[in-house]
Design a protein around this motif. Structure first.
Motif, PDB file in Angstrom:
ATOM      1  N   ALA A 157      12.042  -0.999  50.924  1.00 51.72           N
ATOM      2  CA  ALA A 157      11.176  -0.905  52.122  1.00 51.72           C
ATOM      3  C   ALA A 157      11.829  -1.045  53.528  1.00 51.72           C
ATOM      4  O   ALA A 157      11.360  -0.506  54.492  1.00 51.72           O
ATOM      5  CB  ALA A 157       9.805  -1.895  51.850  1.00 51.72           C
ATOM      6  N   VAL A 158      12.814  -1.925  53.380  1.00 51.90           N
ATOM      7  CA  VAL A 158      13.560  -2.208  54.752  1.00 51.90           C
ATOM      8  C   VAL A 158      15.074  -1.846  54.444  1.00 51.90           C
ATOM      9  O   VAL A 158      15.645  -2.148  53.323  1.00 51.90           O
ATOM     10  CB  VAL A 158      13.407  -3.551  55.195  1.00 51.90           C
ATOM     11  N   ALA A 159      15.809  -1.498  55.410  1.00 46.99           N
ATOM     12  CA  ALA A 159      17.360  -1.105  55.489  1.00 46.99           C
ATOM     13  C   ALA A 159      17.700  -1.825  56.972  1.00 46.99           C
ATOM     14  O   ALA A 159      17.199  -1.560  58.203  1.00 46.99           O
ATOM     15  CB  ALA A 159      17.879   0.300  55.316  1.00 46.99           C
ATOM     16  N   VAL A 160      18.927  -2.776  56.793  1.00 50.54           N
ATOM     17  CA  VAL A 160      19.213  -3.369  57.871  1.00 50.54           C
ATOM     18  C   VAL A 160      20.838  -3.016  58.177  1.00 50.54           C
ATOM     19  O   VAL A 160      21.598  -3.274  57.140  1.00 50.54           O
ATOM     20  CB  VAL A 160      19.104  -4.817  57.776  1.00 50.54           C
ATOM     21  N   MET A 161      21.160  -2.789  59.474  1.00 47.60           N
ATOM     22  CA  MET A 161      22.510  -2.396  59.901  1.00 47.60           C
ATOM     23  C   MET A 161      23.044  -3.647  60.568  1.00 47.60           C
ATOM     24  O   MET A 161      22.167  -4.032  61.513  1.00 47.60           O
ATOM     25  CB  MET A 161      22.752  -1.089  60.421  1.00 47.60           C
ATOM     26  N   ALA A 162      24.110  -4.342  60.519  1.00 44.02           N
ATOM     27  CA  ALA A 162      24.454  -5.159  61.402  1.00 44.02           C
ATOM     28  C   ALA A 162      24.579  -4.928  62.975  1.00 44.02           C
ATOM     29  O   ALA A 162      24.156  -5.799  63.642  1.00 44.02           O
ATOM     30  CB  ALA A 162      25.867  -5.887  61.004  1.00 44.02           C
ATOM     31  N   SER A 163      24.795  -3.791  63.167  1.00 41.06           N
ATOM     32  CA  SER A 163      25.000  -3.340  64.581  1.00 41.06           C
ATOM     33  C   SER A 163      23.768  -2.237  64.815  1.00 41.06           C
ATOM     34  O   SER A 163      23.441  -1.731  64.194  1.00 41.06           O
ATOM     35  CB  SER A 163      26.281  -2.635  64.923  1.00 41.06           C
ATOM     36  N   THR A 164      23.501  -2.533  66.237  1.00 38.86           N
ATOM     37  CA  THR A 164      22.446  -1.609  66.937  1.00 38.86           C
ATOM     38  C   THR A 164      22.843  -0.330  66.702  1.00 38.86           C
ATOM     39  O   THR A 164      22.030   0.710  66.281  1.00 38.86           O
ATOM     40  CB  THR A 164      21.952  -1.975  68.364  1.00 38.86           C
TER      41      THR A 164
ATOM     42  N   LEU B  65      17.841   8.811  57.943  1.00 36.64           N
ATOM     43  CA  LEU B  65      16.592   8.846  57.317  1.00 36.64           C
ATOM     44  C   LEU B  65      15.409   9.263  57.694  1.00 36.64           C
ATOM     45  O   LEU B  65      14.343   8.728  57.237  1.00 36.64           O
ATOM     46  CB  LEU B  65      16.499   7.078  56.724  1.00 36.64           C
ATOM     47  N   ALA B  66      15.613  10.152  58.649  1.00 36.08           N
ATOM     48  CA  ALA B  66      14.363  10.531  59.491  1.00 36.08           C
ATOM     49  C   ALA B  66      13.519  11.227  58.618  1.00 36.08           C
ATOM     50  O   ALA B  66      12.156  11.175  58.705  1.00 36.08           O
ATOM     51  CB  ALA B  66      14.882  11.761  60.408  1.00 36.08           C
ATOM     52  N   ASP B  67      13.836  11.952  57.471  1.00 33.73           N
ATOM     53  CA  ASP B  67      12.828  12.520  56.384  1.00 33.73           C
ATOM     54  C   ASP B  67      12.136  11.418  55.653  1.00 33.73           C
ATOM     55  O   ASP B  67      11.341  11.616  54.708  1.00 33.73           O
ATOM     56  CB  ASP B  67      13.721  13.465  55.760  1.00 33.73           C
TER      57      ASP B  67
ATOM     58  N   ILE C 169      10.971   3.871  55.217  1.00 33.94           N
ATOM     59  CA  ILE C 169      11.946   2.972  55.080  1.00 33.94           C
ATOM     60  C   ILE C 169      11.843   2.472  56.491  1.00 33.94           C
ATOM     61  O   ILE C 169      12.534   3.281  57.326  1.00 33.94           O
ATOM     62  CB  ILE C 169      13.130   3.413  54.487  1.00 33.94           C
ATOM     63  N   ARG C 170      11.627   1.283  56.567  1.00 34.52           N
ATOM     64  CA  ARG C 170      11.963   0.749  58.256  1.00 34.52           C
ATOM     65  C   ARG C 170      13.241   0.062  58.323  1.00 34.52           C
ATOM     66  O   ARG C 170      13.692  -0.279  57.412  1.00 34.52           O
ATOM     67  CB  ARG C 170      11.021  -0.788  57.992  1.00 34.52           C
ATOM     68  N   VAL C 171      13.878   0.503  59.518  1.00 28.70           N
ATOM     69  CA  VAL C 171      15.380   0.393  60.056  1.00 28.70           C
ATOM     70  C   VAL C 171      15.243  -0.641  60.899  1.00 28.70           C
ATOM     71  O   VAL C 171      14.615  -0.732  62.019  1.00 28.70           O
ATOM     72  CB  VAL C 171      16.012   1.605  60.317  1.00 28.70           C
ATOM     73  N   LEU C 172      16.020  -1.992  60.524  1.00 24.81           N
ATOM     74  CA  LEU C 172      16.223  -3.012  61.549  1.00 24.81           C
ATOM     75  C   LEU C 172      17.847  -3.390  61.790  1.00 24.81           C
ATOM     76  O   LEU C 172      18.681  -2.763  61.150  1.00 24.81           O
ATOM     77  CB  LEU C 172      15.829  -4.481  60.845  1.00 24.81           C
ATOM     78  N   ALA C 173      18.123  -3.944  62.814  1.00 25.15           N
ATOM     79  CA  ALA C 173      19.128  -4.062  63.216  1.00 25.15           C
ATOM     80  C   ALA C 173      19.767  -5.690  63.545  1.00 25.15           C
ATOM     81  O   ALA C 173      18.763  -6.588  63.890  1.00 25.15           O
ATOM     82  CB  ALA C 173      19.609  -3.492  64.508  1.00 25.15           C
ATOM     83  N   GLY C 174      20.912  -6.042  63.229  1.00 24.58           N
ATOM     84  CA  GLY C 174      21.552  -7.277  63.833  1.00 24.58           C
ATOM     85  C   GLY C 174      21.081  -8.520  62.780  1.00 24.58           C
ATOM     86  O   GLY C 174      20.386  -8.367  61.745  1.00 24.58           O
ATOM     87  N   GLU C 175      21.753  -9.647  63.133  1.00 24.96           N
ATOM     88  CA  GLU C 175      21.407 -10.979  62.729  1.00 24.96           C
ATOM     89  C   GLU C 175      19.882 -11.263  62.428  1.00 24.96           C
ATOM     90  O   GLU C 175      19.542 -11.503  61.141  1.00 24.96           O
ATOM     91  CB  GLU C 175      22.115 -11.973  63.164  1.00 24.96           C
ATOM     92  N   GLU C 176      19.223 -10.856  63.227  1.00 20.67           N
ATOM     93  CA  GLU C 176      17.654 -11.270  63.222  1.00 20.67           C
ATOM     94  C   GLU C 176      17.016 -10.357  62.140  1.00 20.67           C
ATOM     95  O   GLU C 176      16.242 -10.909  61.427  1.00 20.67           O
ATOM     96  CB  GLU C 176      17.064 -10.642  64.662  1.00 20.67           C
ATOM     97  N   GLY C 177      17.503  -8.977  62.168  1.00 22.85           N
ATOM     98  CA  GLY C 177      17.004  -8.240  61.039  1.00 22.85           C
ATOM     99  C   GLY C 177      17.422  -8.794  59.442  1.00 22.85           C
ATOM    100  O   GLY C 177      16.687  -8.729  58.517  1.00 22.85           O
ATOM    101  N   LEU C 178      18.736  -9.146  59.368  1.00 24.71           N
ATOM    102  CA  LEU C 178      19.518  -9.772  58.111  1.00 24.71           C
ATOM    103  C   LEU C 178      18.596 -10.900  57.626  1.00 24.71           C
ATOM    104  O   LEU C 178      17.953 -11.045  56.679  1.00 24.71           O
ATOM    105  CB  LEU C 178      20.803 -10.062  58.536  1.00 24.71           C
TER     106      LEU C 178
END
Ligand code: NAD
Ligand code: MG
Length: 394
Positions: free
Chosen positions: A54-61, A71-73, A77-86
């Protein structure tokens, strides 16, 4: 059969990929809520296509922007960034299980978020526990999180103990923990040979395939030092009750000695999918894809005492645990900086313990009474370690 929804912190790493391999074998049992990675958006995108979190997180913006495009198609899948997202995915109510497989101190905030949210926390990220020891275990006790060790030695020890006495070794009649170590790729090197080994040689572990940082830690024996501290916190004991046994075959993953003379051991092929499957399914047992152990092919087991003169990191770690307070956090931070410099080619292998020892001498130990204090000491020790590396390399 219990079903579990998993957040996987550090999905693109060695432990992350092994975890996904176990999950892939049991689609009826496990679903993936979130996958995270540091910078390799392409690799995470491939995993997202297969496991549909449901969610994917990358450490950098920037990496999160790249992942969003890749993942545009798949707009679900919600994409988040950074420590907050983790930290958000680690604590999210949708997941009941969090695999903590980020390497190093960066893993502490999201692992702690999972602990505070009362998850089943599968702990591979030993650095998080080494840094924050008592505060981490207090947070586990407060939230009622279910902390299961994934490090192969600690998972072995856990399997050799009564499940309700993991934090009460005396009550269980346990006299000693025998912590096994492979000895790493340089077990038989002389002091002279050790000076000029290359990062490639250090990362070529004889028995285990692992990420670069833990491979170097295995070569210096700092990995065993971190594991000694990890065992003290997990099993509520001290270095005096733990004896490191170098066992080059890496088949016995550790042992527990009892007052009646019994010694219980857990054996298996050196494949992290065994402890990962044990943690994911505990207390049930599932297929991990691991080849059955062939003791006839192995033939013999060997044991040696560790050589603390050639491998001072194990001694430094034991001393840091005994010093207490913020000393283990400083040890871990100095080690991360020294290992990174060695991998970049700016520090000799034999100077890794030198940098750690000098950093510990320069960093005052204070009580580890808050996570803020621990993060501040981590930053201070990193500064000292960088300075010391600068002095050695001019
Ligand atoms: P690895 O380098 O292969 O993977 C690390 C993962 O963490 C990757 O997914 C990476 O994207 C992510 N990551 C790295 N830095 C990050 C950051 N700053 N923010 C967010 N994510 C970040 O490492 P590994 O070998 O899989 O080890 C992971 C942890 O498990 C380590 O703590 C290690 O000590 C422990 N461990 C590993 C093994 C093993 O066999 N590999 C065995 C026991 C314990
Ligand atoms: Mg280990």
């Amino acid at each position: 059969m219990s079903q579990r929804t998993v957040t996987l912190l550090g999905a693109t790493g060695s432990i992350g990929l092994s975890t996904l391999d176990v999950i892939r074998r049991h689609p009826e049992r496990f679903s993936v809520y979130a996958l995270t990675a540091s910078t390799r958006a392409e690799e995470l995108a491939v995993l997202c296509r297969e496991f549909r979190p449901a969610v994917a997180v990358m450490a950098s913006t920037e990496a999160a922007e790249t992942l969003n495009e890749l993942l545009a198609d798949l707009p679900d899948i919600r994409v988040l960034a950074g420590e907050e997202g983790l930290c958000e995915v680690a604590a999210a109510p949708e997941a009941d299980t969090v695999m903590a497989a980020i390497v190093g101190a960066a893993g502490l905030p999201p692992t702690l978020a999972a602990v505070r949210a009362g998850k089943r926390v599968l702990l591979a990220n030993k650095e998080a526990l080494v840094m924050s020891g008592k505060l981490f275990m207090d947070a586990v006790a407060e939230s009622g999180a279910e902390l299961l060790p994934i490090d192969s030695e600690h998972n072995a020890i856990f399997q050799c103990m009564p499940a309700d006495k993991v934090r009460d070794p005396r009550g269980a009649g346990i006299t000693r923990i025998l912590l096994t170590a492979s000895g790493g790729p340089f077990r038989t090197h002389t002091v002279e040979q050790l000076r000029c080994v290359s990062p490639e040689e250090a990362c070529a572990h004889p028995n285990w395939s692992m990420g670069q940082k833990i491979s170097v830690d295995s070569a210096t024996l700092m990995n065993k030092g971190l594991e000694l501290i990890e065992a003290c916190w997990l099993f509520n004991t001290t270095p005096a009750n733990i004896e490191v046994h170098v066992h080059p075959e890496s088949i016995i993953h550790s042992m527990v000695e009892y007052a009646d003379g019994s010694v219980l051991a857990q054996l298996g092929s050196p494949d992290m999918r065994t402890p990962i499957a044990n943690g994911l399914a505990w207390p049930e047992r599932i297929d991990a894809g691991v080849a059955p152990l062939d003791l006839f092919a192995i033939g013999r087991f060997h044991f040696e005492r560790p050589d603390l003169v050639r491998f001072p990191c194990l001694r430094l770690a034991a001393e840091a645990f005994v010093a207490g307070g913020t000393a283990p956090a400083a040890l871990n931070a100095a080690n991360e900086i020294a290992v990174a410099a060695f991998l970049e080619g700016t520090l000799c292998f034999a100077d890794i313990p030198v940098i750690i020892e000098r950093t510990l001498a320069a960093t005052e130990v204070v009580p580890a009474d808050s996570f803020e204090t621990i993060f501040a000491k981590d930053a201070e020790a990193r500064r000292h370690a960088r300075e010391q590396i600068g002095l050695l390399t001019v």
